[in-house]
Design an enzyme around this catalytic site. Structure first.
Site, PDB file in Angstrom:
ATOM      1  N   GLU A 147       5.708  -0.154   4.210  1.00  0.00           N
ATOM      2  CA  GLU A 147       4.658  -0.609   3.150  1.00  0.00           C
ATOM      3  C   GLU A 147       5.432  -0.310   2.064  1.00  0.00           C
ATOM      4  OE1 GLU A 147       0.614   1.005   2.946  1.00  0.00           O
ATOM      5  OE2 GLU A 147       0.619   0.997   5.133  1.00  0.00           O
TER       6      GLU A 147
ATOM      7  N   GLU B 173       0.133   6.879   7.587  1.00  0.00           N
ATOM      8  CA  GLU B 173       0.124   7.799   6.752  1.00  0.00           C
ATOM      9  C   GLU B 173      -0.833   8.761   7.318  1.00  0.00           C
ATOM     10  OE1 GLU B 173      -1.359   5.916   3.020  1.00  0.00           O
ATOM     11  OE2 GLU B 173       0.646   4.847   2.747  1.00  0.00           O
TER      12      GLU B 173
END
Ligand code: AHR
Length: 526
Positions: A331, A199
């Site tokens: 994820e 991220e």
């Protein structure tokens, strides 16, 4: 190829699925399975897991320590390891998530008593570092999974990454490999995948894509991957996964592939199912005891995975028409309000029948995109978000999501078979999504497997599939009377797979009486 196996979702019936209404008689839904043609391999890695140093995800959930009264093998819970092994977890991503970017691997090697205790700045609590590199590889070896290590890119250097990679993979007599040997591991471990960044647009440094692409190129160069240019002699053969986009941010994927595509083997994507599709609204949805309309609402958000994948695939096909680079959804899962009385940062939530439907329909979506999507890691394995397993001291419960994954084990590395199905549509506000999603595949032993998820909370369907030549059919069903039925550690489980008695064969026709809010998986053989 995806189009061949993609479900044809047409609006035959629109159900608002008011859970108060009585169940109406089955509606017939027709489809065709083409057993004469093959689709892509459904990589076993689509059933991957994610385990982060967050709340009870590692400590209490996986690691209790060798001196614990809870039965363990070298500190790893026996009950949890056995349960994960039973669903053949193919790969575990570790140590984060956001945590990866504050993790320094040297904190987690050497004598446990000498390891530093750090603050877990992302998720709260103290990090004892009792679970480090040796313990992680012991864990994946105990459950028979491959390793997927996310390196610290944001608060570390290529040098620290190189040393960790050598510590894990070096077979020579260099000082770092000898340090590993002195710490108890003679042979190098097999490193399957390395995540470069996590991220990067958010907790991994809030970078803009251009800056991250440069950083990615630098770290990727010094990963010294065996097989890449100049690095034929290195021990590290792990595949490189670039930190990818959030949700439908295709610009990120576009720019990363343009600038660094040749230096990656896969790019990641994170997509969570949250209330309203807005992460900041995640606390508006409880995991259980939810209002009836939340059923469709959440399942619609889960269905959006399909359009998000399509959007990224368009961009990836532009840069990589040969499909060398994989899209790893490393994820995904439901993200609800944390359970009352728990530490909010620990992301502990219950897991109900609705989550089993999210899991099954998402696996069906991954199967439909398997020519590009080659890994997915549900968040997370134990005690965090859409968990497989919940623990409470020495007690453990397998969640409805666990059982959905259990039903899908036969799809691991099976060959997809084209399947079309005219699904009824369900309404969620102004949106529509298919009640039924499905997968068909042939496993290596020649058996044909068909999976169906019915997200309709009140309506069962008679699914009639043509093109199936077999003499025997058997299967299992996962359902419950209540939408939020769930399993609690130490209590009799409310949601478990049961034998499925609603299947019949006639000529080349398979008929399945699929109940409302259910997952059904059947196998066919001669
Ligand atoms: O899974 C929990 C967190 O969600 C991860 O640490 C992060 O990568 C994501 O935002």
């Amino acid at each position: 190829m995806r189009k061949l196996i993609l479900l044809l979702a047409s609006a035959l019936v629109v159900s608002t699925a008011s859970p108060a209404s009585a169940e109406s008689p089955s509606t017939v839904v027709r489809g065709i399975v083409d057993t004469t043609r093959s689709g892509p391999i459904l990589s076993r890695h689509l059933q991957g897991q994610f385990a982060e140093h967050l709340g009870g995800g590692i400590y209490d959930g996986v690691w209790v320590g060798p001196d614990s009264a809870i039965p363990n093998t070298r500190g790893i819970r026996k009950d949890v390891a056995a349960a994960l092994k039973a669903i053949r977890v193919p790969v575990v991503r570790w140590p984060g998530g956001c945590f990866a970017d504050i993790y320094h691997w040297r904190d987690g090697i050497g004598p446990a008593a000498k390891r530093p205790v750090r603050k877990n700045d992302w998720w709260g609590g103290l990090e004892s570092n009792a679970f480090g590199t040796h313990e992680y590889f012991d864990f994946v070896e105990q459950i028979g999974a491959q390793s997927y290590v996310a390196i610290n890119m944001a608060t570390s250097t290529p040098s620290e990454m190189r040393e960790w990679m050598n510590y894990i993979t070096s077979s020579s007599a260099d000082t770092i490999a000898n340090e590993r040997r002195a710490n108890g591991r003679k042979e190098p471990w097999k490193l399957g995948f390395v995540g470069i960044g996590n991220e990067a647009w958010g907790c991994g440094g809030a970078q803009v894509a251009e800056a991250f692409a440069d950083d990615y190129r630098r770290f990727s160069t010094f990963l010294h991957r065996n097989g890449s240019t100049f690095h034929m002699h290195n021990d590290n053969a792990a595949l490189r996964v670039a930190s990818g986009a959030n949700n439908d941010d295709t610009k990120w994927t576009d720019l990363l592939l343009a600038k660094a595509g040749p230096m990656m083997d896969a790019i990641s994507l994170h997509y969570y199912t949250v209330y309203d599709g807005k992460w900041e609204h995640r606390d508006m949805a409880p995991a259980t005891g939810f209002p009836a309309e939340h059923w469709n609402h959440i399942l619609y958000q889960a269905w959006r995975m399909d359009e998000v994948l399509r959007a990224h695939e368009v961009v990836m096909d532009k840069h990589d028409p040969q499909k060398r680079i994989g899209l790893f959804v490393d994820e995904w899962g439901t993200w609800y309000a944390p359970e009352k009385g728990t530490e909010p940062g620990y992301l502990f939530q219950q897991n109900s029948l609705r989550d089993a439907l999210v899991a099954a329909s998402t696996l069906n979506i991954f199967h439909a995109h398997a020519d590009r999507v080659r890994m997915a890691n549900i968040a997370q394995a134990v005690n965090v978000l859409q968990a497989m397993i919940l623990t409470d001291g020495a007690r453990m419960a397998k969640t409805p999501t666990y059982y959905a994954f259990q039903l899908y084990v036969p799809f691991q590395d099976a060959t997809a078979l084209p399947l079309s199905l005219q699904s009824p549509q369900i309404a969620s506000g102004n949106h529509r999504f298919p009640a039924l999603t499905a997968s068909a595949a042939r496993s290596k032993d020649g058996k044909i497997w068909i999976a169906l998820s019915n997200a309709d909370a009140t309506q069962g369907y008679r699914v009639v599939l043509d093109g199936v030549a077999a003499r025997k059919v058997s299967g299992q069903v996962l359902t419950a009377a209540k939408m939020d039925a769930h399993n609690v550690p130490g209590q009799v489980e409310q949601v478990t797979p049961q034998p499925f008695r609603g299947a019949s064969l006639s000529g080349q026709r398979l008929t399945l009486e699929v109940p409302a809010k259910a997952v059904v998986v059947v196998s066919l053989s001669d």
